[in-house]
Design a protein around this motif. Structure first.
Motif, PDB file in Angstrom:
ATOM      1  N   GLY A  14      29.484 -52.201  -0.439  1.00 49.08           N
ATOM      2  CA  GLY A  14      29.730 -52.361   0.989  1.00 49.08           C
ATOM      3  C   GLY A  14      31.052 -51.789   1.443  1.00 49.08           C
ATOM      4  O   GLY A  14      31.303 -51.665   2.648  1.00 49.08           O
ATOM      5  N   GLY A  15      31.900 -51.431   0.502  1.00 50.03           N
ATOM      6  CA  GLY A  15      33.208 -50.891   0.825  1.00 50.03           C
ATOM      7  C   GLY A  15      33.183 -49.405   1.108  1.00 50.03           C
ATOM      8  O   GLY A  15      32.115 -48.777   1.152  1.00 50.03           O
ATOM      9  N   SER A  16      34.385 -48.844   1.286  1.00 47.23           N
ATOM     10  CA  SER A  16      34.527 -47.439   1.644  1.00 47.23           C
ATOM     11  C   SER A  16      35.558 -46.745   0.762  1.00 47.23           C
ATOM     12  O   SER A  16      36.491 -47.384   0.265  1.00 47.23           O
ATOM     13  CB  SER A  16      34.971 -47.304   3.108  1.00 47.23           C
ATOM     14  OG  SER A  16      34.032 -47.858   3.993  1.00 47.23           O
ATOM     15  N   LEU A  17      35.361 -45.465   0.590  1.00 45.80           N
ATOM     16  CA  LEU A  17      36.328 -44.600  -0.069  1.00 45.80           C
ATOM     17  C   LEU A  17      36.312 -43.254   0.638  1.00 45.80           C
ATOM     18  O   LEU A  17      35.283 -42.857   1.212  1.00 45.80           O
ATOM     19  CB  LEU A  17      35.990 -44.384  -1.546  1.00 45.80           C
ATOM     20  CG  LEU A  17      36.314 -45.492  -2.548  1.00 45.80           C
ATOM     21  CD1 LEU A  17      35.753 -45.121  -3.919  1.00 45.80           C
ATOM     22  CD2 LEU A  17      37.805 -45.728  -2.627  1.00 45.80           C
ATOM     23  N   ARG A  18      37.429 -42.555   0.558  1.00 45.03           N
ATOM     24  CA  ARG A  18      37.505 -41.210   1.109  1.00 45.03           C
ATOM     25  C   ARG A  18      37.996 -40.260   0.027  1.00 45.03           C
ATOM     26  O   ARG A  18      39.075 -40.459  -0.530  1.00 45.03           O
ATOM     27  CB  ARG A  18      38.457 -41.157   2.301  1.00 45.03           C
ATOM     28  CG  ARG A  18      38.434 -39.837   3.056  1.00 45.03           C
ATOM     29  CD  ARG A  18      39.584 -39.744   4.020  1.00 45.03           C
ATOM     30  NE  ARG A  18      39.416 -38.683   5.014  1.00 45.03           N
ATOM     31  CZ  ARG A  18      40.421 -38.057   5.596  1.00 45.03           C
ATOM     32  NH1 ARG A  18      41.675 -38.387   5.301  1.00 45.03           N
ATOM     33  NH2 ARG A  18      40.189 -37.122   6.501  1.00 45.03           N
ATOM     34  N   LEU A  19      37.193 -39.251  -0.252  1.00 40.39           N
ATOM     35  CA  LEU A  19      37.560 -38.228  -1.220  1.00 40.39           C
ATOM     36  C   LEU A  19      38.114 -37.012  -0.487  1.00 40.39           C
ATOM     37  O   LEU A  19      37.659 -36.671   0.602  1.00 40.39           O
ATOM     38  CB  LEU A  19      36.356 -37.810  -2.056  1.00 40.39           C
ATOM     39  CG  LEU A  19      35.586 -38.919  -2.783  1.00 40.39           C
ATOM     40  CD1 LEU A  19      34.458 -38.301  -3.599  1.00 40.39           C
ATOM     41  CD2 LEU A  19      36.503 -39.737  -3.653  1.00 40.39           C
ATOM     42  N   SER A  20      39.079 -36.349  -1.121  1.00 39.42           N
ATOM     43  CA  SER A  20      39.644 -35.115  -0.586  1.00 39.42           C
ATOM     44  C   SER A  20      39.592 -34.040  -1.655  1.00 39.42           C
ATOM     45  O   SER A  20      39.678 -34.335  -2.853  1.00 39.42           O
ATOM     46  CB  SER A  20      41.098 -35.315  -0.157  1.00 39.42           C
ATOM     47  OG  SER A  20      41.210 -36.291   0.840  1.00 39.42           O
ATOM     48  N   CYS A  21      39.470 -32.800  -1.211  1.00 40.38           N
ATOM     49  CA  CYS A  21      39.457 -31.670  -2.137  1.00 40.38           C
ATOM     50  C   CYS A  21      40.190 -30.513  -1.471  1.00 40.38           C
ATOM     51  O   CYS A  21      39.751 -30.016  -0.439  1.00 40.38           O
ATOM     52  CB  CYS A  21      38.027 -31.277  -2.474  1.00 40.38           C
ATOM     53  SG  CYS A  21      37.879 -29.753  -3.438  1.00 40.38           S
ATOM     54  N   ALA A  22      41.299 -30.118  -2.068  1.00 44.87           N
ATOM     55  CA  ALA A  22      42.107 -29.024  -1.529  1.00 44.87           C
ATOM     56  C   ALA A  22      41.871 -27.764  -2.334  1.00 44.87           C
ATOM     57  O   ALA A  22      41.945 -27.778  -3.569  1.00 44.87           O
ATOM     58  CB  ALA A  22      43.583 -29.403  -1.564  1.00 44.87           C
ATOM     59  N   ALA A  23      41.590 -26.681  -1.630  1.00 42.64           N
ATOM     60  CA  ALA A  23      41.355 -25.389  -2.269  1.00 42.64           C
ATOM     61  C   ALA A  23      42.599 -24.519  -2.167  1.00 42.64           C
ATOM     62  O   ALA A  23      43.347 -24.588  -1.189  1.00 42.64           O
ATOM     63  CB  ALA A  23      40.172 -24.684  -1.599  1.00 42.64           C
ATOM     64  N   SER A  24      42.801 -23.707  -3.190  1.00 44.75           N
ATOM     65  CA  SER A  24      43.892 -22.741  -3.180  1.00 44.75           C
ATOM     66  C   SER A  24      43.412 -21.466  -3.853  1.00 44.75           C
ATOM     67  O   SER A  24      42.349 -21.439  -4.472  1.00 44.75           O
ATOM     68  CB  SER A  24      45.137 -23.304  -3.890  1.00 44.75           C
ATOM     69  OG  SER A  24      44.851 -23.596  -5.241  1.00 44.75           O
ATOM     70  N   GLY A  25      44.210 -20.430  -3.736  1.00 45.72           N
ATOM     71  CA  GLY A  25      43.818 -19.146  -4.296  1.00 45.72           C
ATOM     72  C   GLY A  25      43.098 -18.308  -3.248  1.00 45.72           C
ATOM     73  O   GLY A  25      43.511 -18.260  -2.099  1.00 45.72           O
ATOM     74  N   THR A  26      42.009 -17.678  -3.624  1.00 44.01           N
ATOM     75  CA  THR A  26      41.288 -16.773  -2.713  1.00 44.01           C
ATOM     76  C   THR A  26      40.354 -17.567  -1.806  1.00 44.01           C
ATOM     77  O   THR A  26      39.124 -17.440  -1.846  1.00 44.01           O
ATOM     78  CB  THR A  26      40.502 -15.724  -3.495  1.00 44.01           C
ATOM     79  OG1 THR A  26      39.658 -16.403  -4.453  1.00 44.01           O
ATOM     80  CG2 THR A  26      41.425 -14.780  -4.239  1.00 44.01           C
TER      81      THR A  26
END
Length: 116
Positions: A14-26
């Motif tokens: 019932g809870g929440s989470l937030r995922l992040s994904c940072a891209a670098s390079g080309t």
């Protein structure tokens, strides 16, 4: 392209989470960014994708609960996960797709565990 994920963890059902994904390079070579997951003993599956223009696609089991979004200025994709269920427990991987629909890079994976 390099992808770095963050935001996994342990949460009650019932809870929440937030995922992040940072891209670098080309990053100019990225068309679609997405999240996949792999539970123990199961194949990796697509969870959600978001295109350069903001169009989204979700697997049926997360529709209405998960929201994928993208900040092109930051080359970052997010996955807001609400109403989490124990069956959402898995390692979540960020993926970048090129313009030929091939996956050009995977993140290292982040564990999401939902307790009942």
């Amino acid at each position: 392209v390099q992808l770095v994920e963050s935001g996994g963890g342990l949460v009650q059902a019932g809870g929440s989470l937030r995922l992040s994904c940072a891209a670098s390079g080309t990053v100019w070579s990225i068309n679609v960014m997405g999240w996949h997951r792999q539970a123990p003993g199961k194949q990796r599956e697509l969870v959600a994708r978001v295109g350069n223009g903001g169009s989204t696609d979700y697997t049926d089991s997360v529709k209405g609960r998960f929201t994928i979004s993208r900040d092109n200025a930051k080359s970052t994709v997010y996955l807001q996960m609400d109403s989490l269920k124990p069956e959402d427990t898995a390692v979540y991987y960020c993926a970048a797709e090129g313009y030929g629909r091939q996956i050009v890079s995977w993140g290292q994976g982040t564990q999401v565990t939902v307790s009942s």
